[in-house]
Design a protein around this motif. Structure first.
Motif, PDB file in Angstrom:
ATOM      1  N   GLY A 166       0.806  -1.214   0.000  1.00  0.00           N
ATOM      2  CA  GLY A 166       0.000   0.000   0.000  1.00  0.00           C
ATOM      3  C   GLY A 166       0.834   1.256   0.000  1.00  0.00           C
ATOM      4  N   ILE A 167       1.332   1.655  -1.149  1.00  0.00           N
ATOM      5  CA  ILE A 167       2.222   2.817  -1.222  1.00  0.00           C
ATOM      6  C   ILE A 167       1.501   4.097  -0.820  1.00  0.00           C
ATOM      7  N   TYR A 168       0.182   4.136  -0.999  1.00  0.00           N
ATOM      8  CA  TYR A 168      -0.559   5.354  -0.679  1.00  0.00           C
ATOM      9  C   TYR A 168      -0.772   5.530   0.825  1.00  0.00           C
ATOM     10  N   ARG A 169      -0.377   4.548   1.580  1.00  0.00           N
ATOM     11  CA  ARG A 169      -0.384   4.665   3.038  1.00  0.00           C
ATOM     12  C   ARG A 169       0.969   5.143   3.563  1.00  0.00           C
ATOM     13  N   ARG A 170       1.913   5.347   2.653  1.00  0.00           N
ATOM     14  CA  ARG A 170       3.246   5.775   3.033  1.00  0.00           C
ATOM     15  C   ARG A 170       3.481   7.219   2.594  1.00  0.00           C
ATOM     16  N   GLY A 171       4.648   7.715   2.904  1.00  0.00           N
ATOM     17  CA  GLY A 171       4.931   9.113   2.623  1.00  0.00           C
ATOM     18  C   GLY A 171       4.301  10.011   3.668  1.00  0.00           C
ATOM     19  N   LEU A 172       4.656  11.260   3.622  1.00  0.00           N
ATOM     20  CA  LEU A 172       4.168  12.212   4.617  1.00  0.00           C
ATOM     21  C   LEU A 172       2.651  12.354   4.566  1.00  0.00           C
ATOM     22  N   LEU A 173       2.102  12.459   3.355  1.00  0.00           N
ATOM     23  CA  LEU A 173       0.654  12.595   3.232  1.00  0.00           C
ATOM     24  C   LEU A 173      -0.066  11.315   3.619  1.00  0.00           C
TER      25      LEU A 173
END
Length: 416
Positions: A166-173
């Motif tokens: 789940g890449i969209y659960r990572r990063g600052l946002l």
């Protein structure tokens, strides 16, 4: 990490500091600015949060257009290819964003079909994605980007593994959205309930009954009054001040209004931004809304035009300084101007004006509703541009991401 990689990270950190820092090191604002630059060093946006449908309508890209845009998460860079521009130059100061853009270009070119491309970036949570990276993408990825994706994040996870979990659960946002979901659950609120709505009317009922009350909680109001609490949205201190000024009741009221627009103004079945906010990823059904570059109807066009994209680790103004006069005609600034001092804005618009061909168009967002250019960019420069006020208000109302106060279009005078 070898010497070249160390130099790249150091250079990036300095460029971000140059873009953000305005106040003395020991002042309250200065400390906030330095905290933001620290947070901004890694991946911020796995998905860009500017609506490409609005951009494409405002830009009116033609087959001879040269689009210059801030890269961010790369979704819109690839989505602009659907309009058949001659060239796209994507610049960014963040090395993680550069690596993500280059990964998307390589994946679009070398993954075997649309199904694997959609699984990689649309679902982004399957073990097959890592295998596809190793076999199809890695051999064609530049060494710097490969080193980034095969390196590890602050807690030791291999970065490419994000596409299996789940890449969209990572990063600052992604972390910010996850924290918001956790906070909601502490109040026994499930943001995902909105995704089951069958109509806009039902969406509004769910928002008003389940989501809106959280903004009246004392802790939530206190938390949103802290500028650092919104670093996860990629909002630096200067932009926080502009955003907070939109409502006399404070930041909680501003955020409630933006979330209400996202939840209630657009059919959830056609708004992938809402799926990211309330579901922490895109939908997986065949009819799930997706960015243009992931839609099957655009796959062959996007893949065939990848060679037109040039991704550069650079400052926007520095890139403009390197270009000939009257050589560019489409500019996308995202919300970067909210970060800038008057001197930086003046330099940027001198560069845009000098490099603009007849008919040039500039699109940008602002945290607050008004355009920030009048009174800050010298009239000798700004008077050469026509601000499309009515169109800008319409674009703002229809921007499905809903997080900005204003979407603004400027057109070089002498052209429609």
């Amino acid at each position: 990490m070898n010497g070249m990689a160390v130099n790249e990270v150091s250079d990036t950190n300095q460029r971000v500091r140059d873009a953000v820092l305005r106040h003395g090191q020991l002042s309250k604002q200065g400390l906030l600015e330095r905290a933001f630059t620290f947070a901004f060093r890694g991946l911020v946006y796995a998905q860009i949060w500017e609506d490409p449908a609005i951009d494409l309508e405002a830009l009116q890209i033609t087959p001879d257009s040269h689009v210059v845009t801030i890269a961010s998460g790369g979704c819109n860079v690839l989505s602009y290819l659907t309009a058949d521009p001659a060239r796209i130059t994507a610049v960014d100061l963040n090395t993680a964003h550069i690596a993500l853009n280059r990964l998307k270009l390589a994946a679009a070119t070398h993954l075997p079909d649309h199904a694997s491309f959609r699984r990689f970036f649309g679902e982004a949570d399957q073990a097959e994605n890592v295998a596809d990276y190793e076999y199809h993408v890695r051999p064609h990825l530049d060494a710097v980007s490969r080193r980034y994706w095969e390196g590890r994040d602050l807690i030791g996870r291999r970065r490419i593994g994000g596409f299996a979990k789940g890449i969209y659960r990572r990063g600052l946002l992604g972390g910010f959205i996850g924290t918001a979901h956790l906070l909601a659950k502490l109040y026994r609120i499930d943001p995902g309930a909105l995704l089951a709505a069958n109509s806009v009317e039902e969406q509004r009922t769910i928002f008003e009954e389940k989501l809106a009350p959280i903004f009246d909680k004392k802790f939530v109001r206190w938390l949103t009054d802290q500028p650092a609490s919104l670093f996860g949205l990629g909002i630096p201190p200067a932009q926080y001040e502009a955003l907070a000024g939109d409502d006399p009741e404070g930041m909680a009221a501003v955020l409630r209004a933006r979330l209400e627009k996202l939840a209630c103004d657009f059919d959830i079945r056609q708004n992938y931004f809402a799926w990211q906010a309330f579901g922490r990823g895109y939908g997986k059904g065949p009819d799930a809304p997706l960015p243009p570059y992931l839609q099957p109807a655009h796959y062959e066009a996007v893949k065939g035009r990848i060679g037109r994209v040039d991704v550069r680790h650079a400052n926007f103004a520095d890139f403009l300084d390197s270009q000939p006069q009257a050589s560019l005609d489409r500019f996308v600034l995202l919300d970067a101007q909210d970060w800038m001092t008057d001197a930086q804005l003046e330099r940027l618009w001198i560069g845009i004006t000098r490099t603009s061909k007849p008919g040039a168009r500039v699109v940008f967002r602002t945290a607050a509703a008004p355009s920030l250019l009048p009174g800050r960019v010298p009239d000798s420069i700004l008077s050469r541009w026509h601000y499309k006020a009515a169109a800008s208000r319409d674009f703002t109302a229809r921007d499905r991401s809903s997080i900005y106060g204003g979407v603004h279009l400027y057109v070089l005078k002498g052209a429609d």
